[in-house]
Write an enzyme that holds these catalytic residues in place. Structure first.
Site, mmCIF file in Angstrom:
data_model
loop_
_atom_site.group_PDB
_atom_site.id
_atom_site.type_symbol
_atom_site.label_atom_id
_atom_site.label_comp_id
_atom_site.label_asym_id
_atom_site.label_seq_id
_atom_site.Cartn_x
_atom_site.Cartn_y
_atom_site.Cartn_z
ATOM 1 N N HIS B 274 0.867 -1.171 0.000
ATOM 2 C CA HIS B 274 0.000 0.000 0.000
ATOM 3 C C HIS B 274 0.911 1.231 0.000
ATOM 4 O O HIS B 274 1.802 1.350 0.827
ATOM 5 C CB HIS B 274 -0.904 0.028 1.235
ATOM 6 C CG HIS B 274 -1.997 -0.997 1.214
ATOM 7 N ND1 HIS B 274 -2.942 -1.048 0.226
ATOM 8 C CD2 HIS B 274 -2.294 -2.012 2.066
ATOM 9 C CE1 HIS B 274 -3.784 -2.050 0.462
ATOM 10 N NE2 HIS B 274 -3.407 -2.658 1.565
ATOM 11 N N ALA B 298 3.746 -3.095 9.889
ATOM 12 C CA ALA B 298 3.108 -3.667 8.687
ATOM 13 C C ALA B 298 4.067 -3.655 7.510
ATOM 14 O O ALA B 298 3.940 -4.454 6.580
ATOM 15 C CB ALA B 298 1.838 -2.903 8.344
ATOM 16 N N GLY B 302 5.549 -6.442 4.330
ATOM 17 C CA GLY B 302 5.350 -6.101 2.924
ATOM 18 C C GLY B 302 3.973 -5.552 2.642
ATOM 19 O O GLY B 302 3.480 -5.603 1.515
ATOM 20 N N LYS B 303 3.315 -5.011 3.683
ATOM 21 C CA LYS B 303 1.942 -4.544 3.491
ATOM 22 C C LYS B 303 1.855 -3.040 3.231
ATOM 23 O O LYS B 303 0.991 -2.581 2.507
ATOM 24 C CB LYS B 303 1.104 -4.891 4.735
ATOM 25 C CG LYS B 303 0.954 -6.398 4.978
ATOM 26 C CD LYS B 303 0.278 -6.673 6.319
ATOM 27 C CE LYS B 303 0.149 -8.186 6.567
ATOM 28 N NZ LYS B 303 -0.414 -8.478 7.900
ATOM 29 N N VAL B 304 2.714 -2.278 3.910
ATOM 30 C CA VAL B 304 2.592 -0.832 3.866
ATOM 31 C C VAL B 304 3.949 -0.188 3.612
ATOM 32 O O VAL B 304 4.925 -0.518 4.277
ATOM 33 C CB VAL B 304 2.015 -0.304 5.209
ATOM 34 C CG1 VAL B 304 2.074 1.214 5.274
ATOM 35 C CG2 VAL B 304 0.595 -0.790 5.413
#
Lengths: 346, 346, 346, 346
Positions: B274, B298, B302-304
């Site tokens: 994201h 996060a 690897g999410k944000v």
């Protein structure tokens, strides 16, 4: 695995063993003090009362990163000693943490004071001060896919799918002796995960459905609710032991409301609230969110009786071991039998 | 309704209108201060940057008793002005609060300093300082059942079912002009509720399935995840605007991970986090639970991306109006078009 | 100053101006909502009621790093507009932050994500996300010493010493136009700091006493309490506006108890509680500490009347500006006169 | 005392005895877990390291309603076993709670769910879930007055006055065997209360000064700071054990800064930070207030070394007993001697 990653994933999280210390003297002292120590002592006594009440079905609600933090073995002990009858949990606890460790993977002692970009490059996931090997987590996802691929195509409740996960461990070997999923499988204890796709299982099931766009397993969340209510409905009384808040807390609280109507659409008479309720949480009451809402508030909804309810405002890794050890050493669970509630659905 | 109950349900909750005040001067001042005022100002600017970024799909994640507290009209405004493209929420917000009000029912100004046993006897449910008529809530359950009864028997994603709820309002009349469910229906904006049975919808669907044990509608939570990922996958960039934590937060954060593999099983290259992320919460970081986990944490998953992320530690009823008003009066949404992402699935 | 330090101390904290935005429409909307927005609206109305009540002396209690965060100008505005009559504060706010800026020094926009060892080497002090030049802070200490050196040797209340600080600014020039110490000096508004040595003043007074081991100024904390009670005793009614908790909160709450006996040892009849009380805090009630103790609890002690009391659980940098702007634009302070309570002691 | 009041003041708070349970096995398990359990284990080990370090003077900082909650006997044990060398506290803990009980009065198990107006009419003060007889508290005030009346007229540090309180108990009889004030008196252990008037002592000293407007005892808060720094200055190394935040935390952290200059105005070379630091608190970091400020932040100020520091985010009644029991059973205090630091000032 490169050396840098190896160095970061060296010290394993070890699950606390509630039989290795007896918290009764401490809790007895707490009962004469103030604030959260006295609340904890009161919660201990309410849980012990649940265990003494032959008519009471005990539902454990779990949210938060509890099993990666070393609290898994406690729940395993509660299951094998018949100190809990139903579990409702987040997916992360049951799949990413419990099933993950049952496959032989581990959680590691880490630190919150790190560079998260560096961790990401090393495929290390962080939960506050705890590390996970992301590559291992993806193997967990794929095992879920494999299980789904092997199943008859139809809608499943999360309980049914988790039972299949237990069966997989039974067939393929469980790498640890404290798996909650496996113990529940062997004991016919139902585990519900109301938001089952919201975890490692989601990734595995996603791949399963993508590969089989026409014919695939589905997870029916209504079936979860129906089954949970069915187990509650067949219980004379119920008690809830809530750790954290979130969807599991709401789900178990709601279970008595659904129980107001039986399978034939008849009203259950009289409608009954949960007779006992304890919660361990750090959430505040004053933002109106469910996680920190008081058990007294739940009473206005007809969910919880106020005679035996206690909130303990504390972090779970410290107080859950004390609470469980107290009940273990009180020994009142010895007269309880496994309720084997999953057998209802066979 | 007896007089005592009438007296308690007199003063209606009114939803705040972000166009009635311009928070820009306040937020500009906050940007030169410290602590949460500056964090809020930074979050405002990141949200405004999302709105300026033509390639960015904006996902709103909602948890907590937000709509019973007067925050519904804000989200309605975000939808009708193309300031949000996807919503992920708890069931209570979408069904018990939004759809409930669309049927003509209301929330009421109450108090936390009451006798909950008395409330229960009057069929009044309490959310901290807010009251609800339990009898009206059961009518909401039954409307859900009626919708389910009318549908083709097959597995539905929550998005599909919520679309049917919008259609029901379209056909039968929507009693308010600020319904999020109805606005999303008209705008083809997808709303996902990953734990769909964990709310009033659960009771309605439960009755539906009980009456039709053989042939009934199911809610496939995997389909939710698959569809959410599909929408993310078709977006060049994504930004997340998270209010509260819980399952919705985890679900939207995870959505980029699932996006790593496309529909044909091919790896999406490069895997993308994201690009923007803001969160309003009161949850603590130090208990390791997801709700209070930082957006930096996060990033290890690897999410944000860490370039544009901001946590605002504050209660939502105070800061969400300020944040939304800022973005509204900045006017950068005027160049955005409705993405109508639900059309993907038609 | 080396370049690295210069780069870190570049962007100055700017104090918010409550006259630059009118929060009345926002607060009116909040009064029809739930949770902390409604509590804030209620606190605004209670404060406005205090301002309308001619018999009410208003005591402002300050704790937390409020003035380094940009909230100083608000309190300056409250003083110059006769919206407050007495201030009780921590030492850091009055000396390290207000007097420090009056000498021409500044606070700087910083970050919590830094290496504190590096900061220390550069003589930069950190308050969460705000930076201070430690070398400038030591100049502040030394100014306090200089003031003490110039005074007649006797015990002083903190109020007396802070009046001398105002006089110093009057004589030597005040470098800013929003100094609370200087405005209070000119307006004969008493400021009390019950733990006066616990701040930059302590370091200055320490050096003063060390150099003059036999004859030196002392700060008599009993005199503080006596004087505060005297001001309260001469007021028909009192209202308290508490930001944060700590010693200042306890001190102002206690002030009415001490007022039960007058200077001649006679009982004041009837003993009166604070008629109005509002508090902004993030402290929890459940640990039993004073900071988060409710104003209802204070009522058991005979400190606070329950008719007009409101806790607002929120961070101060966001809600204090809204609260002060509301009262400012309501304009009821225009009929109030400066009470000049310091004149009692002349 | 009327019957209603008697019923409410029936069950006495009992102080926990850390020798009655051994927390070592529990803490060892905690050290392999995550979140606050591991932080607590780390804090235990740092405290034990302080006790092993012969050059380390240990300063205990106390804030919050600790002694009314049953934590008094722990501190008594720490004193008599030479596990602490200096205490800095709020006034309530030392006067309203410890000295109060030494006079024979008690705290009582109460409830937060009560009518505070009713309590006030019965002269019962409430601290969350704990009750106090207000009439007894006023007798405590008057004993302080009596002590002040008997003293030579001059400025006193709080340490000096508290020593006189110990002497009073020695002469007139101490009614309990776990008084911290009395144990400190006998052991020449200095207790500092930087805001000494902000408690029951304030009321007693107020009456003393009112009756003797010309010649009376004063409490010089500068002398407190000077004496504390003197004790720190004479110590090769220092460690701080902080429970709660507030003025005591700031005061003990600041003590090393004041130590930078010695009595002759010479710089102490090299300036030294506290070598060890642990804190138990529930305060948040993100509001910028001192109570929740991290020990890492304190490092930027030159107050705390980062090598051995640990925050434990938890409520004190639960974790302080575990921490103290761990150190007690480790036994490293057995090689320590009483430092008798009050003798410096004789």
């Amino acid at each position: 695995m490169n050396q840098e990653k190896k160095n970061l994933l060296k010290q394993k999280i070890q699950h606390i063993d509630i039989t290795s210390f007896n918290s009764i003297p401490l809790i007895e002292s707490f009962s004469h003090m103030s604030f959260q120590s006295r609340n904890l002592a009161n919660a201990c006594k309410i849980y012990d009362t649940m265990l003494q009440d032959k008519d009471c079905t005990i539902i454990l609600s779990l949210a938060g990163s509890l099993f990666s933090a070393g609290l898994k073995k406690i729940v395993h002990e509660l299951i094998t000693n018949n100190m809990v009858d139903i579990i409702v949990s987040t997916g992360a606890i049951i799949v990413d943490m419990d099933f993950f460790e049952a496959l032989g993977f581990k959680h590691y002692v880490g630190s919150p004071f790190v560079n998260d970009d560096e961790l990401r490059k090393l495929h290390i996931d962080r939960i506050y001060d705890t590390f996970i090997d992301e590559d291992e987590l993806q193997l967990c996802d794929q095992t879920i896919k494999k299980i789904a691929d092997s199943l008859e195509v139809r809608p499943y409740s999360s309980r049914e799918f988790i039972w299949e996960m237990g069966k997989y461990l039974d067939t393929n070997g469980c790498k640890v002796d404290d798996s909650v999923v496996y113990a529940a499988y062997k004991q016919n204890l139902p585990i519900f995960v109301p938001a089952f796709s919201d975890c490692s299982a989601g990734f595995g099931l996603l791949d399963h459905q993508r590969q089989r766009p026409e014919k695939h397993v589905t997870i029916d969340s209504v079936k979860d609710f129906k089954e949970l209510i069915e187990t509650v409905f067949r219980s004379k009384d119920t008690g809830i032991f809530i750790v954290g808040g979130g969807v599991p807390k709401n789900f178990v609280q709601d279970a008595v409301l659904g129980g107001k109507v039986n399978d034939k659409g008849e009203l259950r008479n009289p409608a009954q609230m949960h007779k006992y309720a304890i919660q361990i949480t750090l959430a505040n009451e004053y933002d109106g969110a469910l996680s920190g809402s008081t058990l007294k508030e739940a009473s206005s909804w007809g969910k919880v009786d106020q005679s035996f309810e206690q909130m303990v405002f504390s972090e779970a890794t410290i107080v859950m071991p004390l609470l469980a050890s107290y009940a273990y050493y009180k020994g009142n669970w010895k007269k309880r039998k496994a309720k084997k509630l999953s057998q209802i659905f066979k």
